[in-house]
Design a protein around this motif. Structure first.
Motif, short mmCIF file in Angstrom:
data_model
loop_
_atom_site.label_atom_id
_atom_site.label_comp_id
_atom_site.label_asym_id
_atom_site.label_seq_id
_atom_site.Cartn_x
_atom_site.Cartn_y
_atom_site.Cartn_z
N THR A 6 -12.20 1.97 -4.35
CA THR A 6 -12.64 1.70 -2.97
C THR A 6 -11.72 2.46 -2.03
OG1 THR A 6 -11.30 -0.29 -2.80
CG2 THR A 6 -13.55 -0.61 -3.51
N PHE A 7 -12.32 3.28 -1.20
CA PHE A 7 -11.55 4.13 -0.29
C PHE A 7 -11.89 3.78 1.17
CE2 PHE A 7 -11.60 8.04 -3.43
CZ PHE A 7 -10.87 7.30 -4.35
N GLU A 59 -13.59 8.75 10.05
CA GLU A 59 -14.03 9.98 10.70
C GLU A 59 -13.69 9.91 12.16
OE1 GLU A 59 -18.20 10.59 8.58
OE2 GLU A 59 -17.24 12.45 9.25
N SER A 60 -12.97 10.90 12.61
CA SER A 60 -12.77 10.98 14.06
C SER A 60 -12.80 12.43 14.49
CB SER A 60 -11.44 10.31 14.47
OG SER A 60 -10.37 11.17 14.25
N MET A 61 -13.56 12.67 15.52
CA MET A 61 -13.77 14.00 16.09
C MET A 61 -14.14 15.02 15.02
SD MET A 61 -11.14 14.11 19.26
CE MET A 61 -9.57 13.93 18.46
N GLY A 62 -15.10 14.62 14.21
CA GLY A 62 -15.62 15.54 13.19
C GLY A 62 -14.71 15.72 12.00
N LEU A 111 -7.28 -4.14 -2.79
CA LEU A 111 -7.80 -4.57 -4.10
C LEU A 111 -8.39 -5.98 -4.00
CD1 LEU A 111 -8.25 -4.21 -7.13
CD2 LEU A 111 -5.86 -4.85 -7.52
N LEU A 112 -7.70 -6.87 -3.29
CA LEU A 112 -8.24 -8.22 -3.15
C LEU A 112 -9.55 -8.21 -2.39
CD1 LEU A 112 -5.32 -10.77 -2.61
CD2 LEU A 112 -6.41 -9.99 -4.69
N LYS A 113 -9.64 -7.40 -1.34
CA LYS A 113 -10.91 -7.31 -0.59
C LYS A 113 -12.02 -6.84 -1.52
CE LYS A 113 -8.73 -6.10 3.73
NZ LYS A 113 -8.34 -4.89 4.49
N ALA A 114 -11.68 -5.90 -2.39
CA ALA A 114 -12.68 -5.40 -3.34
C ALA A 114 -13.08 -6.50 -4.33
CB ALA A 114 -12.16 -4.18 -4.07
N LEU A 165 -16.56 -5.52 1.32
CA LEU A 165 -16.30 -4.13 1.68
C LEU A 165 -16.97 -3.85 3.01
CD1 LEU A 165 -16.91 -2.45 -1.78
CD2 LEU A 165 -14.78 -3.28 -0.82
N GLU A 166 -16.14 -3.79 4.04
CA GLU A 166 -16.70 -3.49 5.36
C GLU A 166 -16.16 -2.16 5.82
OE1 GLU A 166 -15.77 -6.91 7.75
OE2 GLU A 166 -17.08 -8.13 6.46
N PRO A 167 -16.97 -1.36 6.52
CA PRO A 167 -16.49 -0.06 6.96
C PRO A 167 -15.19 -0.22 7.75
CG PRO A 167 -18.79 -0.42 7.59
CD PRO A 167 -18.31 -1.66 6.97
N PRO A 168 -14.26 0.69 7.60
CA PRO A 168 -14.37 1.96 6.86
C PRO A 168 -14.16 1.86 5.36
CG PRO A 168 -12.21 1.78 7.89
CD PRO A 168 -12.97 0.57 8.32
#
Ligand SMILES: Nc1ncnc2c1ncn2[C@@H]1O[C@H](COP(=O)(O)OP(=O)(O)OP(=O)(O)O)[C@@H](O)[C@H]1O
Ligand SMILES: [Mg+2]
Length: 326
Positions: free
Chosen positions: A12-13, A17-20, A54-57, A62-65
């Motif tokens: 999980t990554f 994204e900011s300014m392209g 890891l715990l969130k996973a 899994l919420e953006p980002p």
């Protein structure tokens, strides 16, 4: 050994994204875990290694980002493994708190500061159970607190009226109200004084024993792991580098990183604080090639710089990702 929760090559990554420009933080980078039923499993590692991610996973939260890149997460429910990421959102919501619950890092925010604790308990029960009235909720909350050895007066106060330690124990009581089979606890003792830490540890042990469930506890504090966990995994730069029974890891650590973590623990009689590990964990945007620990490892050789070590089995219960273990 019954495995209650497992992951296969979990990645999980954080994709930012900011300014392209795209930036990817490889926070959990290929984790295989088999968590046995009915014990306290520890996850250790320095700040920024990916423990909280890891715990969130594991909670399938899994919420953006934060994004699932690859891998599987399996929960053992009613004797069958559920492939969690293939379930509907509703089904995952149903499992959360009843099957798996979460005590977040800095969990004080869980309690609403302008409401009596009772109200937070009621709201929790209302959103997760059906057709109950307030007196039933009150009974449930009271009974649960009694079971955990906590005074029921905590229900009648506001969060700020409790000590930090009591507040943390209240959050733990809330997270275990529905008797989840698996509890994820992120740094539950951090920022508490030694006395309050001991009370939290006793509470977690009591919960595990009473409900015969599984607790996955994350803390960077190896001293706490030694007191609480029966098995543990050491995490570095988004990967597990060593896993085994806690006693064995402390008595015979094999990965140089595990050795460092144990050696940096203060010992009775120390006059000066112990030296930590030189350097700091790498950025997970561009982790070092090969073994991510090689730039800090006193034993690193050429191969470590180019090739990522696979797990080597030391015995049935103990595995290490290091070329030196071969
Ligand atoms: N919301 C986010 N957006 C982008 N990157 C993040 C986010 N949360 C965490 N990270 C990054 O992911 C990596 C892993 O962070 P994580 O919080 O999982 O580490 P940790 O091991 O829990 O650290 P600590 O011991 O400080 O709590 C770090 O590089 C962190 O900067
Ligand atoms: Mg964390």
């Amino acid at each position: 050994m019954d495995i209650v929760l497992k992951t296969e090559n979990l990645k999980t990554f954080y994709v930012l994204e900011s300014m392209g420009e795209k930036k990817v933080v490889q926070a959990v980078n290929g984790v295989d875990l088999n968590i046995p039923r009915n014990e306290i499993f520890g996850i250790a590692g320095e700040s920024g290694c990916g423990k909280s991610t890891l715990l969130k996973a594991l909670l399938a939260s899994l919420e953006p980002p934060l994004q699932l890149i690859d891998g599987k997460l399996l929960y053992l429910v009613d004797g069958e493994y559920l492939d969690v990421f293939s379930l509907s959102d509703d089904k995952i919501k149903e499992l959360r708190w009843s099957y798996i619950s979460y005590i977040p890092q800095g969990s004080m925010h869980v309690l609403n500061p302008v409401k009596k604790i009772k109200e937070t308990f009621f709201e929790f029960l209302e959103s997760h159970t059906k057709r109950k009235d307030r007196s039933e909720y009150l009974n449930l909350a009271n009974e649960h607190l009694k079971e955990l050895g906590l005074p029921s007066r905590v229900l009648d106060v506001y969060p700020h009226q409790l000590s930090g330690g009591m507040r943390q124990r209240t959050v733990i009581a809330l997270a275990t109200l529905l008797r989840p089979r698996v509890i994820l606890a992120d740094e539950p003792t951090t920022a508490l004084d030694v006395v309050a830490q001991r009370a939290v540890i006793q509470l977690l042990k009591r919960i595990q024993k009473e409900f015969q469930n599984t607790i996955i506890m994350v803390t960077h504090d190896m001293g706490i792991h030694a007191q609480v966990t029966t098995r543990m995994a050491i995490m570095y730069a988004g990967k597990i580098v060593e896993e085994g029974p806690t006693d064995e890891l402390f008595a015979k650590p094999i990965h140089p990183y595990t050795k460092h973590l144990i050696q940096s623990l203060p010992k009775i009689g120390d006059k000066e604080p112990r030296e930590g590990i030189p350097g700091s964990p790498p950025s997970l945007v561009s982790p070092p090639p090969g073994c991510a620990f090689h730039p800090r490892c006193p034993y690193a050789f050429e191969r470590c710089k180019v090739e990522s070590p696979e797990f080597v089995k030391i015995n049935q219960n103990h595995r290490v990702a290091c070329f030196l273990a071969d």
